[in-house]
Design a protein around this motif. Structure first.
Motif, PDB file in Angstrom:
ATOM      1  N   PRO A 259     -21.463 -29.795  -7.870  1.00 35.64           N
ATOM      2  CA  PRO A 259     -21.577 -31.258  -8.030  1.00 35.64           C
ATOM      3  C   PRO A 259     -20.820 -32.068  -6.978  1.00 35.64           C
ATOM      4  CG  PRO A 259     -20.088 -30.371  -9.693  1.00 35.64           C
ATOM      5  CD  PRO A 259     -20.656 -29.202  -8.941  1.00 35.64           C
ATOM      6  N   THR A 260     -19.830 -31.491  -6.319  1.00 39.90           N
ATOM      7  CA  THR A 260     -19.015 -32.273  -5.379  1.00 39.90           C
ATOM      8  C   THR A 260     -19.392 -32.059  -3.912  1.00 39.90           C
ATOM      9  OG1 THR A 260     -17.297 -30.544  -5.347  1.00 39.90           O
ATOM     10  CG2 THR A 260     -17.019 -32.339  -6.938  1.00 39.90           C
ATOM     11  N   TYR A 261     -20.135 -31.010  -3.595  1.00 38.60           N
ATOM     12  CA  TYR A 261     -20.453 -30.707  -2.194  1.00 38.60           C
ATOM     13  C   TYR A 261     -21.211 -31.834  -1.485  1.00 38.60           C
ATOM     14  CZ  TYR A 261     -21.419 -28.077   1.996  1.00 38.60           C
ATOM     15  OH  TYR A 261     -21.471 -27.668   3.312  1.00 38.60           O
ATOM     16  N   PRO A 262     -22.177 -32.500  -2.153  1.00 36.32           N
ATOM     17  CA  PRO A 262     -22.871 -33.605  -1.458  1.00 36.32           C
ATOM     18  C   PRO A 262     -21.926 -34.679  -0.914  1.00 36.32           C
ATOM     19  CG  PRO A 262     -24.070 -33.006  -3.429  1.00 36.32           C
ATOM     20  CD  PRO A 262     -22.781 -32.237  -3.465  1.00 36.32           C
ATOM     21  N   PHE A 263     -20.802 -34.912  -1.583  1.00 29.99           N
ATOM     22  CA  PHE A 263     -19.842 -35.902  -1.084  1.00 29.99           C
ATOM     23  C   PHE A 263     -19.220 -35.446   0.237  1.00 29.99           C
ATOM     24  CE2 PHE A 263     -19.861 -36.742  -5.703  1.00 29.99           C
ATOM     25  CZ  PHE A 263     -20.306 -38.054  -5.664  1.00 29.99           C
TER      26      PHE A 263
ATOM     27  N   VAL B  99     -26.195 -43.239   4.252  1.00 31.35           N
ATOM     28  CA  VAL B  99     -26.291 -41.772   4.410  1.00 31.35           C
ATOM     29  C   VAL B  99     -27.149 -41.190   3.292  1.00 31.35           C
ATOM     30  CG1 VAL B  99     -25.040 -39.582   4.477  1.00 31.35           C
ATOM     31  CG2 VAL B  99     -24.021 -41.595   5.518  1.00 31.35           C
ATOM     32  N   VAL B 100     -26.897 -41.635   2.060  1.00 32.74           N
ATOM     33  CA  VAL B 100     -27.638 -41.115   0.902  1.00 32.74           C
ATOM     34  C   VAL B 100     -29.130 -41.395   1.078  1.00 32.74           C
ATOM     35  CG1 VAL B 100     -28.012 -41.371  -1.595  1.00 32.74           C
ATOM     36  CG2 VAL B 100     -25.689 -41.269  -0.695  1.00 32.74           C
ATOM     37  N   LYS B 101     -29.479 -42.632   1.420  1.00 30.77           N
ATOM     38  CA  LYS B 101     -30.894 -43.001   1.571  1.00 30.77           C
ATOM     39  C   LYS B 101     -31.573 -42.212   2.693  1.00 30.77           C
ATOM     40  CE  LYS B 101     -30.429 -47.460   1.993  1.00 30.77           C
ATOM     41  NZ  LYS B 101     -30.716 -48.903   2.150  1.00 30.77           N
ATOM     42  N   GLU B 102     -30.909 -42.131   3.847  1.00 32.95           N
ATOM     43  CA  GLU B 102     -31.510 -41.447   4.991  1.00 32.95           C
ATOM     44  C   GLU B 102     -31.636 -39.948   4.745  1.00 32.95           C
ATOM     45  OE1 GLU B 102     -32.453 -43.010   8.297  1.00 32.95           O
ATOM     46  OE2 GLU B 102     -32.649 -44.464   6.659  1.00 32.95           O
ATOM     47  N   THR B 103     -30.622 -39.352   4.156  1.00 28.95           N
ATOM     48  CA  THR B 103     -30.660 -37.913   3.871  1.00 28.95           C
ATOM     49  C   THR B 103     -31.759 -37.608   2.861  1.00 28.95           C
ATOM     50  OG1 THR B 103     -28.280 -37.756   4.321  1.00 28.95           O
ATOM     51  CG2 THR B 103     -29.285 -35.922   3.134  1.00 28.95           C
ATOM     52  N   ALA B 104     -31.824 -38.383   1.790  1.00 25.07           N
ATOM     53  CA  ALA B 104     -32.857 -38.171   0.759  1.00 25.07           C
ATOM     54  C   ALA B 104     -34.250 -38.371   1.344  1.00 25.07           C
ATOM     55  CB  ALA B 104     -32.618 -39.114  -0.409  1.00 25.07           C
ATOM     56  N   ARG B 105     -34.386 -39.359   2.187  1.00 22.87           N
ATOM     57  CA  ARG B 105     -35.703 -39.683   2.767  1.00 22.87           C
ATOM     58  C   ARG B 105     -36.215 -38.603   3.706  1.00 22.87           C
ATOM     59  NH1 ARG B 105     -36.521 -44.679   6.883  1.00 22.87           N
ATOM     60  NH2 ARG B 105     -38.688 -44.325   7.389  1.00 22.87           N
TER      61      ARG B 105
END
Length: 198
Positions: free
Chosen positions: A120-124, A149-155
């Motif tokens: 659960p913590t690795y994405p941070f 970062v979250v939006k671009e990585t997910a996209r």
């Protein structure tokens, strides 16, 4: 109290993490002027991007602090569960847990809880590392903030993008966690035994 101390430590060590990340990611081909070392990296970042650049990635870094709490809580809960399972329906129900568990149990506990805390913590960690990258030649950082970062990585990469590098990370950390808890629990047993014998 522990979380507060970890947050303070995070604030103090973040500039070092920024420099470490920059030094690891730099290549002479991608930068007009690579950092020559630790001091040069600190001074160049401060001069070119401002003092606040040394604190890029601090928000996800503060979330990474929760890793220790998850890790230790999971270890204690799982340890209790294994003791309960081993003693259930047996003659050793009233035996001291220190005598029920052995080094193999401690190794498995350490490895399992390491994975339980990392997932659960690795994405941070990924978000923090991406925020800490050196800006391109034009001086504009690739990512504006954690949410970017979250939006671009997910996209562009999906959920897998948030777990890049987790396999080598676990290959390093699982054996270390196993050995740590084997040593910790056995030293604790010896200290308790020595105390009883006094």
């Amino acid at each position: 109290m522990v979380s507060f101390t970890c947050c303070q430590l995070c604030l103090c060590t973040n500039p070092i993490l920024v420099v470490k990340t920059r030094l690891q990611l730099q290549t002479p081909l991608h930068q007009a002027r690579p950092y020559s070392g630790l001091y040069d990296a600190f001074m160049t970042i401060k001069r070119e991007e401002g003092f606040s650049a040394l604190f890029r990635g601090i928000v996800p870094g503060l979330f990474v602090v929760s890793y220790s709490a998850i890790y230790l809580t999971a270890y204690e809960k799982l340890r209790k569960t294994i003791v309960d399972l081993k003693t259930k329906g047996s003659k050793i129900q009233h035996q001291n847990p220190d005598q029920i568990l052995n080094s193999v149990d401690f190794a498995v506990l350490g490895a399992t809880t390491k994975v339980a805390a990392k997932l659960p913590t690795y994405p941070f960690n990924v978000i923090r590392t991406r925020l800490q990258q050196r800006p391109d030649g034009d001086g504009i950082p690739r990512y504006r903030n954690s949410w970017h970062v979250v939006k671009e990585t997910a996209r562009f990469e999906g959920v897998r993008g948030f777990y890049k590098g987790i396999t080598p990370n676990l290959l390093i950390n699982i054996p270390v966690a196993s050995m740590t808890f084997i040593v910790y629990e056995n030293v604790l047993k010896l200290l308790k035994l020595a105390k009883r014998n006094d």
